[in-house]
Every structure is written in structure tokens, then in C-alpha cells.
Write a protein that holds these residues in place. Structure first.
Motif, PDB file in Angstrom:
ATOM      1  N   ALA A  39       0.831  -1.210   0.000  1.00 28.83           N
ATOM      2  CA  ALA A  39       0.000   0.000   0.000  1.00 28.83           C
ATOM      3  C   ALA A  39       0.859   1.251   0.000  1.00 28.83           C
ATOM      4  O   ALA A  39       1.999   1.248   0.465  1.00 28.83           O
ATOM      5  N   THR A  40       0.297   2.331  -0.510  1.00 30.05           N
ATOM      6  CA  THR A  40       0.987   3.619  -0.518  1.00 30.05           C
ATOM      7  C   THR A  40      -0.018   4.749  -0.684  1.00 30.05           C
ATOM      8  O   THR A  40      -1.106   4.546  -1.233  1.00 30.05           O
ATOM      9  N   VAL A  41       0.362   5.930  -0.230  1.00 34.82           N
ATOM     10  CA  VAL A  41      -0.481   7.111  -0.459  1.00 34.82           C
ATOM     11  C   VAL A  41      -0.203   7.726  -1.827  1.00 34.82           C
ATOM     12  O   VAL A  41      -0.933   8.615  -2.271  1.00 34.82           O
ATOM     13  N   VAL A  42       0.829   7.260  -2.521  1.00 31.19           N
ATOM     14  CA  VAL A  42       1.157   7.797  -3.839  1.00 31.19           C
ATOM     15  C   VAL A  42       0.007   7.491  -4.811  1.00 31.19           C
ATOM     16  O   VAL A  42      -0.443   6.346  -4.900  1.00 31.19           O
ATOM     17  N   PRO A  43      -0.479   8.496  -5.517  1.00 34.55           N
ATOM     18  CA  PRO A  43      -1.608   8.264  -6.431  1.00 34.55           C
ATOM     19  C   PRO A  43      -1.243   7.337  -7.588  1.00 34.55           C
ATOM     20  O   PRO A  43      -0.092   7.303  -8.037  1.00 34.55           O
ATOM     21  N   ASP A  44      -2.229   6.595  -8.060  1.00 35.28           N
ATOM     22  CA  ASP A  44      -2.036   5.761  -9.238  1.00 35.28           C
ATOM     23  C   ASP A  44      -1.823   6.666 -10.451  1.00 35.28           C
ATOM     24  O   ASP A  44      -2.294   7.803 -10.498  1.00 35.28           O
ATOM     25  N   GLY A  45      -1.106   6.170 -11.425  1.00 36.54           N
ATOM     26  CA  GLY A  45      -0.859   6.952 -12.638  1.00 36.54           C
ATOM     27  C   GLY A  45       0.384   7.828 -12.570  1.00 36.54           C
ATOM     28  O   GLY A  45       0.788   8.400 -13.577  1.00 36.54           O
ATOM     29  N   THR A  46       0.991   7.946 -11.401  1.00 32.60           N
ATOM     30  CA  THR A  46       2.216   8.731 -11.268  1.00 32.60           C
ATOM     31  C   THR A  46       3.409   7.921 -11.780  1.00 32.60           C
ATOM     32  O   THR A  46       3.348   6.699 -11.904  1.00 32.60           O
ATOM     33  N   GLY A  60      -2.853   5.500  -3.763  1.00 32.05           N
ATOM     34  CA  GLY A  60      -3.791   6.590  -3.503  1.00 32.05           C
ATOM     35  C   GLY A  60      -4.328   6.665  -2.090  1.00 32.05           C
ATOM     36  O   GLY A  60      -5.345   7.325  -1.849  1.00 32.05           O
ATOM     37  N   GLY A  61      -3.678   5.991  -1.140  1.00 28.46           N
ATOM     38  CA  GLY A  61      -4.115   6.086   0.253  1.00 28.46           C
ATOM     39  C   GLY A  61      -5.359   5.285   0.580  1.00 28.46           C
ATOM     40  O   GLY A  61      -5.983   5.519   1.626  1.00 28.46           O
ATOM     41  N   VAL A  62      -5.728   4.311  -0.273  1.00 27.10           N
ATOM     42  CA  VAL A  62      -6.945   3.540  -0.003  1.00 27.10           C
ATOM     43  C   VAL A  62      -6.803   2.679   1.259  1.00 27.10           C
ATOM     44  O   VAL A  62      -7.806   2.265   1.849  1.00 27.10           O
ATOM     45  N   MET A  63      -5.565   2.410   1.669  1.00 25.02           N
ATOM     46  CA  MET A  63      -5.323   1.651   2.900  1.00 25.02           C
ATOM     47  C   MET A  63      -4.959   2.563   4.077  1.00 25.02           C
ATOM     48  O   MET A  63      -4.542   2.088   5.124  1.00 25.02           O
ATOM     49  N   GLY A  64      -5.134   3.873   3.872  1.00 22.64           N
ATOM     50  CA  GLY A  64      -4.847   4.812   4.944  1.00 22.64           C
ATOM     51  C   GLY A  64      -3.454   5.406   4.831  1.00 22.64           C
ATOM     52  O   GLY A  64      -2.730   5.187   3.860  1.00 22.64           O
ATOM     53  N   ASN A  65      -3.090   6.181   5.848  1.00 26.39           N
ATOM     54  CA  ASN A  65      -1.779   6.830   5.855  1.00 26.39           C
ATOM     55  C   ASN A  65      -0.692   5.840   6.271  1.00 26.39           C
ATOM     56  O   ASN A  65      -0.952   4.653   6.494  1.00 26.39           O
ATOM     57  N   ASP A  66       0.552   6.344   6.379  1.00 31.93           N
ATOM     58  CA  ASP A  66       1.683   5.472   6.709  1.00 31.93           C
ATOM     59  C   ASP A  66       1.460   4.706   8.008  1.00 31.93           C
ATOM     60  O   ASP A  66       1.770   3.514   8.109  1.00 31.93           O
TER      61      ASP A  66
END
Length: 332
Positions: free
Chosen positions: A27-34, A62-68
Motif C-alpha cells: 500500500a501507498t499514499v502515492v496516487p495511481d498513474g504517477t 492513492g491512500g486507499v489503505m490509509g496513511n503510513d
């Protein structure tokens, strides 16, 4: 004789059963498509191919699993196997991983490169000792203050509603050192905060501000690099070491190459994003010398407080200071 034949049959069966496939949920907060996500997906495709499908990666961007913090908690309970985490987000694993993000630490990319050349392997090893495999650090870039309002004096900054990442004692200390009470929010709530007026000032890299759409809510950028940002992909060590030795080598080789590439790409992309912000009409301002000196002195005191509080160790701050002093003395 029959027992011997049974044993041989069992041994033969074990040797021909193919290794069980492993899918790492990341998981990551980085948006998809980057670009960041594109490179990770390409690396995952290569790993799948080179391991004949034994090792796969499934990403939750995109942060769908929350923050870090949420991601790390889900790794601990087995819901996830890893995450693309920011340096500050690693504080609960290895607190000294935050040292690169001490405010007003670096003056240039040349300083960053020199220090990281000495300390990156140490940080990666410490993450490993604390139960996580990292495949390298990737530059996030310098974070700059961006706001709806001009940021040319410390006095003006004190009147603004400044964002501080949730659970980040370093950025909070940097602002509190000059009399600001920052608004703490998770990364996923920052855009809403800017839209509603809960906050009006953020610190972000140029590429981050654009990717997260924060640039649409600010009009000014202060040129002084506030702090240095980086990220890394971590995988739970126990899960990783369940792979065969050969598959571990493949994953390490491919992901390490991907992160070395991302490290260079992100710097170039940040430089382009910097220019893009200018072209979109964001005004670049500089803080006055007197204000900058005031803030620098205050931040030094705040760093000393962070050391006393155990947020970062005195040993790691001395180590990074020695490397910086060595570089600066050679540059003179």
C-alpha cells in the motif's frame, strides 16, 4: 525395504512440487498513474516474469489503505505485507530514519548526495535489523512552504494556518520553534483542509504538490528548502525471507534497480514541476535574511529538544553533521 521405498517416494515428491506463489500486498499514499507507481508496476512485472510467477506484487495506491501509520499497523496484523512509506513514516520502526528531514538541514542537492552516499546503507541496514527489507531510498525532493499568502517574513508565517503531518514531531517542532501552532492532519485530508480553509499553508515538494492537487489552492512558494523528503518500499522481513534464496536475489536486484532509477527520475521531475508551478502563476518569494536567521537559530534549538526527547538520537545527528561539515569544508 518398503519403508525405504516410501521414504524415497516422499523425498521425490517434495523435490518436484513447485514453490508456492507469493503475492505481496503493498500500500501507498502515492496516487495511481504517477511515474513512481508506473516504475514500481514495471518492476513487479519483471519480477513476476523472472520468477515464473512465483513472486507477485499487488499495489493499493492513492491512500486507499490509509496513511503510513495505518499501513504499518496493517502490516503488523498481516493484512498487508509492505508499503511505500515516507522517511517520517518510518519513525515507529527506526526513529533515526527521520534524520534527513530535520528542518533547514541541507542547502543543496550536492549536500544531499554526499550525505546519502554515506548514510543510506546504514539506514537500510537498521530497517532490516528492525524487521523490514528495504530495496533503496528514493528522493522525494525538497519540501517548500506554499500558501495562499506571501511567505516573506517569519511574522507573516505566524499568522497563517500551517499544516503539519499527523504524527510528525519534527515538522511540528520546526513550526512551534517560531511560535506557530500547526494544524495536524493526515496526508489524505490535506486537500480537503485547503478547500475548506482549515489550513492555508503546506510544505511539499513541487511534484508532490502537483500530484496531490495542492498547487490548485496556493498562490505563493517560499524558495528556502524547508526539509528533504524521501520514500522507500519496505516489506516485512519474515514474509520476504519465506521466498527461496534465488527469488530473494531476483526481487532485490529488480527493486533496487527500480529505486536507483526512481531516485534520478524524481529529481528531474521535481525540477520540471518547479518550473510548471511558475508557469501556472504561483509567485516565488524569498524570506528576508533577518527572518531566515531567526528561524535557523530557533530550529537549531528545536533540534536539540528533539534529541533530548528521543525523537532522533544524538549519535545520528552528530554523524550527519560531521558529513555535512566535511562536505562544506571541501567546497570552500
Amino acid at each position: 525395504m518398503l519403508k525405504h521405498l516410501a521414504w524415497m517416494l516422499c523425498l521425490f515428491t517434495l523435490t518436484v512440487i513447485p514453490a508456492q506463489a507469493k503475492t505481496f500486498k503493498i500500500a501507498t499514499v502515492v496516487p495511481d498513474g504517477t511515474r513512481w507507481m508506473e516504475e514500481l508496476k514495471q518492476a513487479a512485472d519483471e519480477i513476476k516474469q523472472r520468477t515464473d510467477g512465483r513472486v507477485k506484487f499487488r499495489f493499493y495506491p492513492g491512500g486507499v489503505m490509509g496513511n503510513d501509520k495505518s499501513v504499518l499497523r496493517k502490516i503488523k496484523i498481516g493484512q498487508l505485507h509492505g508499503g511505500a512509506i515516507t522517511g517520517g513514516g518510518l519513525q515507529n520502526i527506526y526513529p533515526d530514519s527521520q534524520v534527513y528531514s530535520l528542518p533547514l538541514l541541507f542547502r543543496s542537492h550536492a549536500e544531499v548526495d554526499y550525505v546519502r552516499g554515506h548514510l543510506d546503507p546504514f539506514i537500510i541496514d537498521q530497517l532490516y535489523q528492525n524487521g523490514y527489507v528495504s530495496f533503496g531510498l528514493s528522493e522525494g525532493g525538497f519540501a517548500y512552504l506554499m500558501s495562499e499568502y506571501p511567505l516573506d517574513t517569519v511574522d507573516k508565517l505566524r499568522t497563517l494556518k500551517v499544516w503539519s503531518p499527523e504524527g510528525d514531531p519534527i515538522s511540528r517542532a520546526a513550526f512551534e520553534a517560531i511560535g506557530i501552532s500547526p494544524v495536524s492532519l493526515p496526508l489524505t485530508d490535506v486537500l480537503t483542509g485547503l478547500q475548506t480553509g482549515l489550513i492555508d499553508t503546506v510544505a511539499a515538494s513541487p511534484i508532490g504538490a502537483i500530484a496531490l492537487q495542492w498547487h490548485t489552492k496556493v498562490d505563493y512558494l517560499n524558495r528556502t528548502p524547508l526539509m528533504y523528503l524521501y520514500g522507500t518500499l519496505i516489506v516485512d522481513r519474515k514474509d520476504f525471507e519465506k521466498l527461496s534464496t534465488a527469488d530473494q536475489r531476483i526481487v532485490r536486484a529488480v527493486m533496487s534497480a527500480a529505486f536507483a532509477k526512481l531516485d534520478k527520475i524524481n529529481r528531474a521531475d521535481n525540477e520540471q514541476a518547479f518550473q510548471a508551478l511558475k508557469q501556472q502563476g504561483i509567485k516565488f518569494v524569498s524570506i528576508g535574511h533577518a527572518s531566515e536567521s531567526e528561524w535557523t537559530d530557533a530550529v537549531k534549538q528545536a533540534t536539540d529538544e528533539l534529541i533530548r526527547a528521543g525523537v532522533v538520537s544524538e549519535a545520528i545527528t552528530q554523524r550527519i553533521s560531521e558529513h555535512l561539515n566535511d562536505f562544506r569544508s571541501r567546497a570552500q
